[in-house]
Design an enzyme around this catalytic site. Structure first.
Site, mmCIF file in Angstrom:
data_model
loop_
_atom_site.group_PDB
_atom_site.id
_atom_site.type_symbol
_atom_site.label_atom_id
_atom_site.label_comp_id
_atom_site.label_asym_id
_atom_site.label_seq_id
_atom_site.Cartn_x
_atom_site.Cartn_y
_atom_site.Cartn_z
ATOM 1 N N SER A 64 0.826 -1.204 0.000
ATOM 2 C CA SER A 64 0.000 0.000 0.000
ATOM 3 C C SER A 64 0.869 1.266 0.000
ATOM 4 O O SER A 64 1.615 1.503 -0.943
ATOM 5 C CB SER A 64 -0.964 -0.024 1.192
ATOM 6 N N HIS A 68 -8.026 -5.270 -0.131
ATOM 7 C CA HIS A 68 -6.763 -4.587 0.161
ATOM 8 C C HIS A 68 -6.131 -5.062 1.472
ATOM 9 O O HIS A 68 -4.946 -5.409 1.508
ATOM 10 C CB HIS A 68 -7.004 -3.070 0.211
#
Length: 257
Positions: free
Chosen positions: A28, A232
Site C-alpha cells: 500500500s 486490500h
C-alpha cells in the site's frame, strides 16, 4: 516520507549490514513512498536489488469507498482541521485502545460494528478475518498520520494524477515554479519490480495498477491474486494470504538472490 525517511532507512540498513543492496517489500503506502523516492532520488535505485509491491498504490482514480466520497471535499477538510489546530488524524491513543479491546472483543455483541468499519475503508471480505484478532488489529489500525498525508491521497483521487502535493496555484508557483504540482517521474524506477494485486481491491484498483504498470520501465512480474474476493487489507490480514500471496512473493524474491 519518500524523499527523506525511506532513503534514511535504506542507508541505515545498508550501513548496519555492510551490504551494497537490499530487497524491498512494500504494501500500500509502502509502495507509494518507494515510487516517490526513486522519482525524486533516482540514485537510490542502485541500492535496491528488487522490489515486491503488494496492493501497489500510485494512481488512485478508481478507488472505492470513503476516499472516493471524501475526495471532492479535500480542501474543505484540510482547511477545517488546520483552523482547529489539528495536524494529525486517525490517531486514537490509549483510551481508544482500551475501548476497542472491550467493544471489539469477538464475544461482544458490538464486535460486528468494529468488523464492518474496517471493511468499509478497504473493501468487504468478512470471511477471511479471524474475529478474535479484532481487538489487536484495531488497537493498531489506524495508527495515525498527518493531515497532509491524507489530503495528498485525496488530491490524487480527485485529480487522477500521481503528482506532488497541491498547495494551491500561487503557493505551487512558490514551491515548484509552476501553477500545478509536477508529476512524479516513474521512468526513474529502474529497479526490477513485481506487482501483486487483486481485482477486488478498493484502494489499489486493477485499472490504476494497470496504469502504473504501463509507466514503470522494469516490471518483471504482474501477478493477480487468484481469488475474486481478495481485498486490500487481505494482503496483510487474510488467513489464507500465505497460500494466495506470500508463497508467490517469496518465490519471486528468491529469483534475485
Amino acid at each position: 516520507m519518500g524523499v527523506y525517511d525511506l532513503p534514511a532507512v535504506i542507508d541505515h540498513v545498508l550501513e548496519e549490514t555492510g551490504l551494497e543492496q537490499l530487497t524491498y517489500l512494500g504494501f500500500s503506502m509502502g509502495t507509494t513512498v518507494f515510487w516517490v523516492m526513486l522519482s525524486e532520488r533516482p540514485e537510490y535505485a542502485d541500492k535496491v536489488r528488487v522490489m515486491a509491491a503488494l496492493g501497489p498504490v500510485a494512481f488512485t482514480q478508481h478507488v472505492q469507498g470513503p476516499l472516493k466520497v471524501m475526495a471532492p471535499f479535500v480542501n474543505m477538510i484540510e482547511t477545517s482541521l488546520n483552523m482547529l489546530g489539528r495536524y494529525e488524524m486517525l490517531s486514537f491513543g490509549r483510551i481508544m485502545d482500551q475501548v476497542t479491546s472491550v467493544f471489539c472483543n469477538e464475544k461482544a455483541f458490538t464486535a460486528a460494528i468494529c468488523h464492518n468499519l474496517l471493511f468499509l475503508i478497504a473493501g468487504p471480505n468478512p470471511d477471511r478475518l479471524n474475529k478474535k484478532y479484532l481487538p489487536v488489529l484495531l488497537a493498531h489500525t489506524p495508527a495515525g498520520t498527518s493531515v497532509r498525508t491524507v489530503t495528498h491521497y485525496l488530491q490524487l483521487v480527485r485529480s487522477g494524477a500521481f503528482g506532488q502535493y497541491d498547495f494551491g496555484r500561487m503557493s505551487n508557483l512558490a514551491h515548484y515554479g509552476s501553477f500545478t504540482p509536477p508529476h512524479y517521474d516513474l521512468s526513474h524506477v529502474t529497479v526490477p519490480v513485481g506487482l501483486f494485486w487483486s481485482s477486488a481491491d478498493w484502494l489499489a484498483a486493477p485499472q490504476d495498477v494497470a496504469r502504473l504498470q504501463s509507466l514503470l520501465p522494469n516490471v518483471v512480474l504482474s501477478l493477480e491474486v487468484q481469488d475474486d474476493d481478495f481485498s486490500h487489507l487481505d494482503f496483510v490480514w487474510a488467513s489464507d494470504a500465505k497460500e494466495l500471496v506470500y508463497t508467490h512473493v517469496l518465490a519471486f524474491l528468491r529469483g534475485y538472490h
